[in-house]
Design a protein around this motif. Structure first.
Motif, PDB file in Angstrom:
ATOM      1  N   ALA A 126       0.831  -1.215   0.000  1.00 54.88           N
ATOM      2  CA  ALA A 126       0.000   0.000   0.000  1.00 54.88           C
ATOM      3  C   ALA A 126       0.863   1.263   0.000  1.00 54.88           C
ATOM      4  O   ALA A 126       0.517   2.247  -0.664  1.00 54.88           O
ATOM      5  CB  ALA A 126      -0.922  -0.001   1.213  1.00 54.88           C
ATOM      6  N   ASP A 127       1.971   1.256   0.714  1.00 54.80           N
ATOM      7  CA  ASP A 127       2.860   2.427   0.734  1.00 54.80           C
ATOM      8  C   ASP A 127       3.541   2.624  -0.621  1.00 54.80           C
ATOM      9  O   ASP A 127       3.661   3.754  -1.103  1.00 54.80           O
ATOM     10  CB  ASP A 127       3.917   2.277   1.827  1.00 54.80           C
ATOM     11  CG  ASP A 127       3.316   2.265   3.210  1.00 54.80           C
ATOM     12  OD1 ASP A 127       2.327   2.993   3.436  1.00 54.80           O
ATOM     13  OD2 ASP A 127       3.827   1.525   4.065  1.00 54.80           O
ATOM     14  N   ALA A 128       3.985   1.531  -1.224  1.00 56.29           N
ATOM     15  CA  ALA A 128       4.628   1.626  -2.537  1.00 56.29           C
ATOM     16  C   ALA A 128       3.628   2.099  -3.587  1.00 56.29           C
ATOM     17  O   ALA A 128       3.948   2.950  -4.422  1.00 56.29           O
ATOM     18  CB  ALA A 128       5.218   0.281  -2.934  1.00 56.29           C
ATOM     19  N   ARG A 129       2.423   1.582  -3.525  1.00 55.57           N
ATOM     20  CA  ARG A 129       1.381   2.001  -4.465  1.00 55.57           C
ATOM     21  C   ARG A 129       1.081   3.490  -4.307  1.00 55.57           C
ATOM     22  O   ARG A 129       0.974   4.225  -5.291  1.00 55.57           O
ATOM     23  CB  ARG A 129       0.127   1.174  -4.239  1.00 55.57           C
ATOM     24  CG  ARG A 129      -0.949   1.455  -5.219  1.00 55.57           C
ATOM     25  CD  ARG A 129      -2.128   0.546  -4.984  1.00 55.57           C
ATOM     26  NE  ARG A 129      -3.206   0.971  -5.844  1.00 55.57           N
ATOM     27  CZ  ARG A 129      -3.963   0.157  -6.529  1.00 55.57           C
ATOM     28  NH1 ARG A 129      -3.782  -1.134  -6.443  1.00 55.57           N
ATOM     29  NH2 ARG A 129      -4.920   0.623  -7.281  1.00 55.57           N
ATOM     30  N   TRP A 130       0.955   3.950  -3.060  1.00 51.53           N
ATOM     31  CA  TRP A 130       0.709   5.374  -2.813  1.00 51.53           C
ATOM     32  C   TRP A 130       1.830   6.217  -3.409  1.00 51.53           C
ATOM     33  O   TRP A 130       1.586   7.223  -4.061  1.00 51.53           O
ATOM     34  CB  TRP A 130       0.605   5.653  -1.313  1.00 51.53           C
ATOM     35  CG  TRP A 130       0.465   7.116  -1.044  1.00 51.53           C
ATOM     36  CD1 TRP A 130      -0.688   7.842  -1.029  1.00 51.53           C
ATOM     37  CD2 TRP A 130       1.521   8.054  -0.804  1.00 51.53           C
ATOM     38  NE1 TRP A 130      -0.411   9.169  -0.790  1.00 51.53           N
ATOM     39  CE2 TRP A 130       0.952   9.327  -0.655  1.00 51.53           C
ATOM     40  CE3 TRP A 130       2.910   7.945  -0.714  1.00 51.53           C
ATOM     41  CZ2 TRP A 130       1.696  10.464  -0.410  1.00 51.53           C
ATOM     42  CZ3 TRP A 130       3.658   9.091  -0.471  1.00 51.53           C
ATOM     43  CH2 TRP A 130       3.047  10.324  -0.317  1.00 51.53           C
ATOM     44  N   MET A 131       3.076   5.769  -3.203  1.00 50.79           N
ATOM     45  CA  MET A 131       4.218   6.531  -3.700  1.00 50.79           C
ATOM     46  C   MET A 131       4.150   6.703  -5.215  1.00 50.79           C
ATOM     47  O   MET A 131       4.369   7.791  -5.734  1.00 50.79           O
ATOM     48  CB  MET A 131       5.526   5.844  -3.319  1.00 50.79           C
ATOM     49  CG  MET A 131       6.742   6.612  -3.774  1.00 50.79           C
ATOM     50  SD  MET A 131       8.232   5.615  -3.820  1.00 50.79           S
ATOM     51  CE  MET A 131       7.865   4.484  -5.130  1.00 50.79           C
ATOM     52  N   PHE A 132       3.830   5.626  -5.927  1.00 47.43           N
ATOM     53  CA  PHE A 132       3.800   5.706  -7.394  1.00 47.43           C
ATOM     54  C   PHE A 132       2.578   6.446  -7.924  1.00 47.43           C
ATOM     55  O   PHE A 132       2.608   6.982  -9.023  1.00 47.43           O
ATOM     56  CB  PHE A 132       3.862   4.305  -8.006  1.00 47.43           C
ATOM     57  CG  PHE A 132       5.241   3.734  -7.956  1.00 47.43           C
ATOM     58  CD1 PHE A 132       6.266   4.275  -8.721  1.00 47.43           C
ATOM     59  CD2 PHE A 132       5.528   2.659  -7.142  1.00 47.43           C
ATOM     60  CE1 PHE A 132       7.542   3.759  -8.680  1.00 47.43           C
ATOM     61  CE2 PHE A 132       6.809   2.127  -7.098  1.00 47.43           C
ATOM     62  CZ  PHE A 132       7.819   2.677  -7.859  1.00 47.43           C
ATOM     63  N   GLN A 133       1.503   6.524  -7.140  1.00 46.32           N
ATOM     64  CA  GLN A 133       0.273   7.168  -7.618  1.00 46.32           C
ATOM     65  C   GLN A 133       0.074   8.587  -7.080  1.00 46.32           C
ATOM     66  O   GLN A 133      -0.779   9.309  -7.557  1.00 46.32           O
ATOM     67  CB  GLN A 133      -0.940   6.325  -7.249  1.00 46.32           C
ATOM     68  CG  GLN A 133      -0.959   5.001  -7.978  1.00 46.32           C
ATOM     69  CD  GLN A 133      -2.158   4.159  -7.605  1.00 46.32           C
ATOM     70  OE1 GLN A 133      -2.786   4.354  -6.569  1.00 46.32           O
ATOM     71  NE2 GLN A 133      -2.471   3.193  -8.457  1.00 46.32           N
ATOM     72  N   SER A 134       0.859   8.984  -6.108  1.00 41.42           N
ATOM     73  CA  SER A 134       0.640  10.261  -5.448  1.00 41.42           C
ATOM     74  C   SER A 134       1.078  11.441  -6.306  1.00 41.42           C
ATOM     75  O   SER A 134       2.214  11.509  -6.760  1.00 41.42           O
ATOM     76  CB  SER A 134       1.417  10.306  -4.123  1.00 41.42           C
ATOM     77  OG  SER A 134       1.300  11.585  -3.564  1.00 41.42           O
ATOM     78  N   PRO A 135       0.191  12.404  -6.492  1.00 44.22           N
ATOM     79  CA  PRO A 135       0.595  13.625  -7.211  1.00 44.22           C
ATOM     80  C   PRO A 135       1.595  14.455  -6.404  1.00 44.22           C
ATOM     81  O   PRO A 135       2.301  15.277  -6.951  1.00 44.22           O
ATOM     82  CB  PRO A 135      -0.721  14.369  -7.420  1.00 44.22           C
ATOM     83  CG  PRO A 135      -1.671  13.794  -6.422  1.00 44.22           C
ATOM     84  CD  PRO A 135      -1.203  12.405  -6.127  1.00 44.22           C
ATOM     85  N   VAL A 136       1.660  14.203  -5.103  1.00 51.48           N
ATOM     86  CA  VAL A 136       2.603  14.926  -4.238  1.00 51.48           C
ATOM     87  C   VAL A 136       4.055  14.653  -4.681  1.00 51.48           C
ATOM     88  O   VAL A 136       4.917  15.520  -4.580  1.00 51.48           O
ATOM     89  CB  VAL A 136       2.408  14.512  -2.763  1.00 51.48           C
ATOM     90  CG1 VAL A 136       3.459  15.110  -1.867  1.00 51.48           C
ATOM     91  CG2 VAL A 136       1.011  14.867  -2.292  1.00 51.48           C
ATOM     92  N   LEU A 137       4.311  13.474  -5.182  1.00 54.64           N
ATOM     93  CA  LEU A 137       5.669  13.075  -5.538  1.00 54.64           C
ATOM     94  C   LEU A 137       5.982  13.206  -7.032  1.00 54.64           C
ATOM     95  O   LEU A 137       7.026  12.779  -7.480  1.00 54.64           O
ATOM     96  CB  LEU A 137       5.912  11.622  -5.097  1.00 54.64           C
ATOM     97  CG  LEU A 137       5.741  11.395  -3.607  1.00 54.64           C
ATOM     98  CD1 LEU A 137       5.878   9.915  -3.272  1.00 54.64           C
ATOM     99  CD2 LEU A 137       6.732  12.210  -2.798  1.00 54.64           C
ATOM    100  N   ARG A 138       5.110  13.822  -7.768  1.00 58.63           N
ATOM    101  CA  ARG A 138       5.364  14.002  -9.211  1.00 58.63           C
ATOM    102  C   ARG A 138       5.993  15.320  -9.487  1.00 58.63           C
ATOM    103  O   ARG A 138       5.980  16.248  -8.851  1.00 58.63           O
ATOM    104  CB  ARG A 138       4.069  13.871  -9.988  1.00 58.63           C
ATOM    105  CG  ARG A 138       3.600  12.462  -9.950  1.00 58.63           C
ATOM    106  CD  ARG A 138       2.400  12.255 -10.805  1.00 58.63           C
ATOM    107  NE  ARG A 138       1.987  10.882 -10.600  1.00 58.63           N
ATOM    108  CZ  ARG A 138       0.823  10.425 -10.904  1.00 58.63           C
ATOM    109  NH1 ARG A 138      -0.070  11.197 -11.472  1.00 58.63           N
ATOM    110  NH2 ARG A 138       0.517   9.191 -10.705  1.00 58.63           N
TER     111      ARG A 138
END
Length: 67
Positions: free
Chosen positions: A55-67
């Motif tokens: 769930a954390d890895a998925r959030w990281m790849f989908q989060s607009p915060v990290l783009r």
């Protein structure tokens, strides 16, 4: 790997080094169980992060915060 509660506050586990240890490579089950439960998001001393839960890895790849 000792449980988090068994470690002192000033002791930092090098998760990356432990991942590459021969005993963990031979049988990683207990190691991954421990980091998922106690250190699911770990910042390595290099500054990079190790994420132990899907769930954390998925959030990281989908989060607009990290783009």
């Amino acid at each position: 790997m000792p449980s988090t509660s068994a470690r002192s506050a000033d002791t930092q586990v090098d998760v990356l080094a432990r991942m590459l240890a021969p005993d963990v490579i031979d049988d990683p089950t207990e190691f991954y169980r421990e980091i998922r439960a106690n250190m699911p998001v770990h910042q390595h001393r290099s500054g990079s992060y190790i994420l132990a839960r899907h769930a954390d890895a998925r959030w990281m790849f989908q989060s607009p915060v990290l783009r």
